[in-house]
Design a protein around this motif. Structure first.
Motif, PDB file in Angstrom:
ATOM      1  N   VAL B  83       0.860  -1.186   0.000  1.00 56.49           N
ATOM      2  CA  VAL B  83       0.000   0.000   0.000  1.00 56.49           C
ATOM      3  C   VAL B  83       0.892   1.230   0.000  1.00 56.49           C
ATOM      4  N   ASP B  84       0.938   1.927  -1.141  1.00 52.85           N
ATOM      5  CA  ASP B  84       1.759   3.132  -1.234  1.00 52.85           C
ATOM      6  C   ASP B  84       1.054   4.322  -0.609  1.00 52.85           C
ATOM      7  N   LYS B  85      -0.232   4.407  -0.868  1.00 55.61           N
ATOM      8  CA  LYS B  85      -0.959   5.589  -0.424  1.00 55.61           C
ATOM      9  C   LYS B  85      -2.318   5.124   0.070  1.00 55.61           C
ATOM     10  N   TYR B  86      -2.676   5.572   1.258  1.00 58.49           N
ATOM     11  CA  TYR B  86      -4.009   5.266   1.757  1.00 58.49           C
ATOM     12  C   TYR B  86      -4.530   6.534   2.403  1.00 58.49           C
ATOM     13  N   GLU B  87      -5.506   7.156   1.766  1.00 53.27           N
ATOM     14  CA  GLU B  87      -5.972   8.444   2.252  1.00 53.27           C
ATOM     15  C   GLU B  87      -7.477   8.458   2.331  1.00 53.27           C
ATOM     16  N   ILE B  88      -7.991   9.057   3.415  1.00 50.58           N
ATOM     17  CA  ILE B  88      -9.440   9.257   3.524  1.00 50.58           C
ATOM     18  C   ILE B  88      -9.693  10.742   3.695  1.00 50.58           C
ATOM     19  N   ASP B  89     -10.506  11.299   2.827  1.00 51.65           N
ATOM     20  CA  ASP B  89     -10.894  12.693   2.979  1.00 51.65           C
ATOM     21  C   ASP B  89     -12.117  12.722   3.886  1.00 51.65           C
ATOM     22  N   THR B  90     -11.896  12.994   5.170  1.00 50.23           N
ATOM     23  CA  THR B  90     -13.020  12.948   6.110  1.00 50.23           C
ATOM     24  C   THR B  90     -13.996  14.088   5.885  1.00 50.23           C
ATOM     25  N   GLY B  91     -13.624  15.080   5.083  1.00 45.92           N
ATOM     26  CA  GLY B  91     -14.583  16.110   4.719  1.00 45.92           C
ATOM     27  C   GLY B  91     -15.678  15.565   3.828  1.00 45.92           C
ATOM     28  N   TYR B  92     -15.377  14.530   3.054  1.00 47.67           N
ATOM     29  CA  TYR B  92     -16.381  13.911   2.200  1.00 47.67           C
ATOM     30  C   TYR B  92     -17.073  12.739   2.886  1.00 47.67           C
ATOM     31  N   CYS B  93     -16.451  12.210   3.925  1.00 47.08           N
ATOM     32  CA  CYS B  93     -16.964  11.004   4.574  1.00 47.08           C
ATOM     33  C   CYS B  93     -18.328  11.300   5.213  1.00 47.08           C
ATOM     34  N   ILE B  94     -19.324  10.440   4.969  1.00 41.75           N
ATOM     35  CA  ILE B  94     -20.629  10.616   5.606  1.00 41.75           C
ATOM     36  C   ILE B  94     -20.818   9.635   6.753  1.00 41.75           C
ATOM     37  N   GLN B  95     -19.777   8.940   7.143  1.00 47.33           N
ATOM     38  CA  GLN B  95     -19.786   8.043   8.309  1.00 47.33           C
ATOM     39  C   GLN B  95     -20.871   6.990   8.207  1.00 47.33           C
ATOM     40  N   CYS B  96     -21.018   6.415   7.021  1.00 52.25           N
ATOM     41  CA  CYS B  96     -22.053   5.398   6.858  1.00 52.25           C
ATOM     42  C   CYS B  96     -21.581   4.049   7.371  1.00 52.25           C
ATOM     43  N   GLY B  97     -20.276   3.815   7.416  1.00 55.00           N
ATOM     44  CA  GLY B  97     -19.778   2.566   7.961  1.00 55.00           C
ATOM     45  C   GLY B  97     -19.734   1.422   6.974  1.00 55.00           C
ATOM     46  N   LEU B  98     -20.007   1.683   5.701  1.00 58.50           N
ATOM     47  CA  LEU B  98     -20.022   0.576   4.745  1.00 58.50           C
ATOM     48  C   LEU B  98     -18.612   0.037   4.495  1.00 58.50           C
ATOM     49  N   CYS B  99     -17.585   0.901   4.565  1.00 59.76           N
ATOM     50  CA  CYS B  99     -16.212   0.451   4.337  1.00 59.76           C
ATOM     51  C   CYS B  99     -15.785  -0.499   5.450  1.00 59.76           C
ATOM     52  N   VAL B 100     -16.163  -0.165   6.696  1.00 62.00           N
ATOM     53  CA  VAL B 100     -15.788  -1.009   7.830  1.00 62.00           C
ATOM     54  C   VAL B 100     -16.453  -2.379   7.711  1.00 62.00           C
ATOM     55  N   GLU B 101     -17.719  -2.370   7.259  1.00 55.25           N
ATOM     56  CA  GLU B 101     -18.423  -3.640   7.097  1.00 55.25           C
ATOM     57  C   GLU B 101     -17.863  -4.444   5.940  1.00 55.25           C
ATOM     58  N   ALA B 102     -17.404  -3.742   4.901  1.00 58.48           N
ATOM     59  CA  ALA B 102     -16.984  -4.452   3.697  1.00 58.48           C
ATOM     60  C   ALA B 102     -15.612  -5.076   3.836  1.00 58.48           C
ATOM     61  N   CYS B 103     -14.737  -4.516   4.681  1.00 56.73           N
ATOM     62  CA  CYS B 103     -13.339  -4.962   4.740  1.00 56.73           C
ATOM     63  C   CYS B 103     -13.265  -6.449   5.085  1.00 56.73           C
ATOM     64  N   PRO B 104     -12.742  -7.279   4.188  1.00 56.13           N
ATOM     65  CA  PRO B 104     -12.742  -8.717   4.455  1.00 56.13           C
ATOM     66  C   PRO B 104     -11.625  -9.147   5.414  1.00 56.13           C
ATOM     67  N   TYR B 105     -10.662  -8.264   5.687  1.00 57.29           N
ATOM     68  CA  TYR B 105      -9.504  -8.655   6.509  1.00 57.29           C
ATOM     69  C   TYR B 105      -9.478  -7.948   7.861  1.00 57.29           C
ATOM     70  N   GLU B 106     -10.580  -7.323   8.248  1.00 51.85           N
ATOM     71  CA  GLU B 106     -10.700  -6.630   9.543  1.00 51.85           C
ATOM     72  C   GLU B 106      -9.588  -5.623   9.741  1.00 51.85           C
ATOM     73  N   ALA B 107      -9.312  -4.851   8.706  1.00 48.71           N
ATOM     74  CA  ALA B 107      -8.206  -3.904   8.781  1.00 48.71           C
ATOM     75  C   ALA B 107      -8.670  -2.467   8.958  1.00 48.71           C
ATOM     76  N   LEU B 108      -9.964  -2.217   8.934  1.00 51.61           N
ATOM     77  CA  LEU B 108     -10.460  -0.846   9.000  1.00 51.61           C
ATOM     78  C   LEU B 108     -11.509  -0.753  10.109  1.00 51.61           C
ATOM     79  N   TYR B 109     -11.351   0.247  10.969  1.00 53.67           N
ATOM     80  CA  TYR B 109     -12.270   0.429  12.083  1.00 53.67           C
ATOM     81  C   TYR B 109     -12.638   1.895  12.181  1.00 53.67           C
ATOM     82  N   PHE B 110     -13.706   2.148  12.930  1.00 54.03           N
ATOM     83  CA  PHE B 110     -13.980   3.527  13.316  1.00 54.03           C
ATOM     84  C   PHE B 110     -13.193   3.840  14.575  1.00 54.03           C
ATOM     85  N   SER B 111     -12.918   5.129  14.766  1.00 55.13           N
ATOM     86  CA  SER B 111     -12.272   5.525  16.011  1.00 55.13           C
ATOM     87  C   SER B 111     -13.348   5.930  17.019  1.00 55.13           C
ATOM     88  N   HIS B 112     -13.011   5.798  18.292  1.00 54.89           N
ATOM     89  CA  HIS B 112     -13.988   6.104  19.350  1.00 54.89           C
ATOM     90  C   HIS B 112     -13.828   7.549  19.817  1.00 54.89           C
TER      91      HIS B 112
END
Lengths: 367, 165
Positions: B83-112
């Motif tokens: 992975v060379d670049k991994y960026e999330i523009d949280t200004g565009y993020c609507i916090q729907c949580g679909l990415c966290v649910e979709a990740c097949p390797y449990e590598a993405l979480y929400f922060s508390h």
């Protein structure tokens, strides 16, 4: 000598505290009497129907949260019903019960806001509104526990719900259910016999049953006119045919009846939740559905009784990952069509409460 | 409009408001008093696990907003993605949580963590280094019930005493 008057056009809104969002009414007045109104909307247009054509079936669920943002769970529910019909997905038993509990809780929360905002328009300045917001806060707490957010829940999925209920949910709901009837009685003591409310709302803005049907009004506004039509009873979706509840109606169809109707509906929702809590089984909460759904070519219409009326999603599939067309039938927009006939001949101050008694959300009208 | 006993309804209503005057306040003084947020909190920050991520890009494909940008290179020797670049523009993020649910390797979480206001729009873009888990940025239990168990329980208004002062 008669006073000579001439019509005066007044722009009410778009930013006006009583228009419940960015909504404009072009009101023609004769003195203080409303001669004609013309609703002007589109200030909150986001193109949700068009955006839906470019998104996956799962990715549309967060968009539906933003339609009627005070009853997001119901919007999710209607959309998921349409997708399940389209793709032929079977929902597990426990998920059905969770959906019913959640959507009835959401109905109570949305009706609390509707009643509170209506009373606010009547002049009960923020006291009942804040009491009702406190009760809504308890429900929103429960939703936060379940879904992680407080307004745009994005909890339901095609084929179930996103996660199971946490183990502390049902005890907390039990506490809420024990408290809520007492608060409902308290509101009735506060408001039901209040002379100011009766003087302001009784006999004002009457919508006859025949006209309500002709305008295809639905929801509490229709039932307050005396028409017994509730999709939960007359065309049961999900598992609503298993519960025992009444469809309350009111005789007159004025603003006071619409307020009473909403209070009665909250009590019926409590009855449904009570039964669903007793019957809820254990088991899986999500059917085996792939991330990208490819429904067969066809079309489906899923509709539910949302707090404002009939909310429908019409989806057309062309076997790709996104719908070919997504049309939304928002209850707020259709209920608004009767406004002109209801307010003709009333004063400006009555226009505010008649408009408040329809209970619209502008996010749903403009989409 | 005529009433037989004018004022009874208002007097009855006033007894309710007077009773409310005597009860415990429901609100909290936020910066001093804090409530515990939900264990499944969906916030504005995401946490990325460098070791578990394989660079498959499922999260970026699932994101309805297109807020996730992932650039990978192929490591021919070990037959995997870097992975060379991994960026999330949280200004565009609507916090729907679909990415966290979709990740097949449990590598993405929400922060508390919920206090993540920024002064500039550019600071809203989270890069690889800012997305790692730290003691200040705990993992939220959204979609991961075992992680939720470790977090403190949510403060509920139904459990607060609101009757008497």
């Amino acid at each position: 000598m008669a006073v000579r008057t001439e019509p005066f056009v007044l722009n009410m809104g778009p930013v006006h505290p009583s228009t419940h969002g960015v909504f404009r009414m072009r009101v023609t007045l004769d003195g203080e009497v409303v001669v004609d109104i013309e609703p002007v909307f589109g200030y909150l247009h986001r193109g949700i129907e068009k955006l839906a054509e470019q998104r996956t079936y799962a990715g549309i669920i967060p968009l539906t949260d933003r339609l009627d943002y005070i009853s997001s769970m119901n919007n999710n529910f209607a959309y998921c019903l349409a997708v399940e019909k389209l793709a032929g997905i079977k929902v597990p038993e426990r998920a059905e019960y969770i959906r019913v509990i959640i959507s009835e809780l959401q109905r109570i929360a949305a009706l609390l806001i509707a009643v509170g905002a209506f009373l606010n328009d009547c002049g009960a300045f923020f006291t009942p509104f804040l009491y009702m917001f406190r009760e809504r806060e308890r429900i929103v707490d429960l939703f936060e526990m379940v879904s992680g957010q407080r307004l745009t829940y994005n909890y339901l999925r095609a084929g179930g719900v996103s996660q199971d209920l946490p183990e502390e949910f049902l005890p907390a709901l039990r506490k809420f259910m024990d408290m809520m009837p007492r608060f409902m009685d308290e509101y009735d003591r506060l408001l039901q016999q209040n002379e100011i409310l009766i003087a302001r709302a009784k006999g004002v803005g009457i919508l006859p049953a025949e006209q309500a049907i002709n305008c295809s009004i639905s929801g509490p506004v229709l039932r307050a006119s005396g028409v017994k039509w509730d999709i939960r009873k007359d065309d049961p979706y999900s598992i609503y045919d298993r519960f025992d509840f009444d469809v309350p109606t009111q005789p007159a169809g004025d603003c006071y009846d619409r307020y009473r109707q909403r209070v009665e509906e909250m009590r019926q929702s409590l009855r449904i939740i009570e039964q669903a809590m007793k019957q809820i089984p254990s088991g899986p909460v999500r059917a085996e559905v792939p991330h990208l759904i490819h429904p067969p070519v066809g079309e489906a219409y899923g509709r539910i009784e949302c707090p404002k009326g009939e909310l429908g999603f019409y989806l057309v599939s062309d076997n790709s990952i996104a719908p070919y067309r997504c049309h939304i039938r928002p209850p707020s927009l259709i209920n608004l069509t009767a406004l002109r006939d209801m307010v003709r001949g009333w004063k400006v101050a009555d226009l505010i409460i008649i408009f408040g008694s329809i209970d619209i959300t502008v996010g749903e009208i403009d989409r | 409009m005529k009433f037989e006993r004018y004022g009874i309804g208002i007097a009855k209503g006033l007894t309710v408001t007077i009773r409310h005057l005597l009860r415990h306040p429901t609100v909290n003084q936020y910066p001093e008093q804090r409530l515990n947020i939900s264990r499944r909190f969906r916030g504005n920050e995401l946490i990325w696990n460098r070791e578990k991520c394989t660079g498959c890009g499922t999260c970026a494909k699932t994101c309805p907003q297109g807020a996730i940008e992932i650039v990978t290179a192929t490591d021919m020797a070990e037959n995997k993605y870097i992975v060379d670049k991994y960026e999330i523009d949280t200004g565009y993020c609507i916090q729907c949580g679909l990415c966290v649910e979709a990740c097949p390797y449990e590598a993405l979480y929400f922060s508390h963590n919920f206090e993540c206001a920024r002064y500039r729009r550019g600071e809203l873009v989270q890069g690889k280094e800012e997305m790692l888990e730290t003691p200040q940025r705990k993992v939220s239990g959204y979609f991961y019930p075992d992680k939720a168990q470790k977090l403190p329980g949510q403060t509920l208004l139904v459990e607060k005493i609101t009757e008497k002062r």
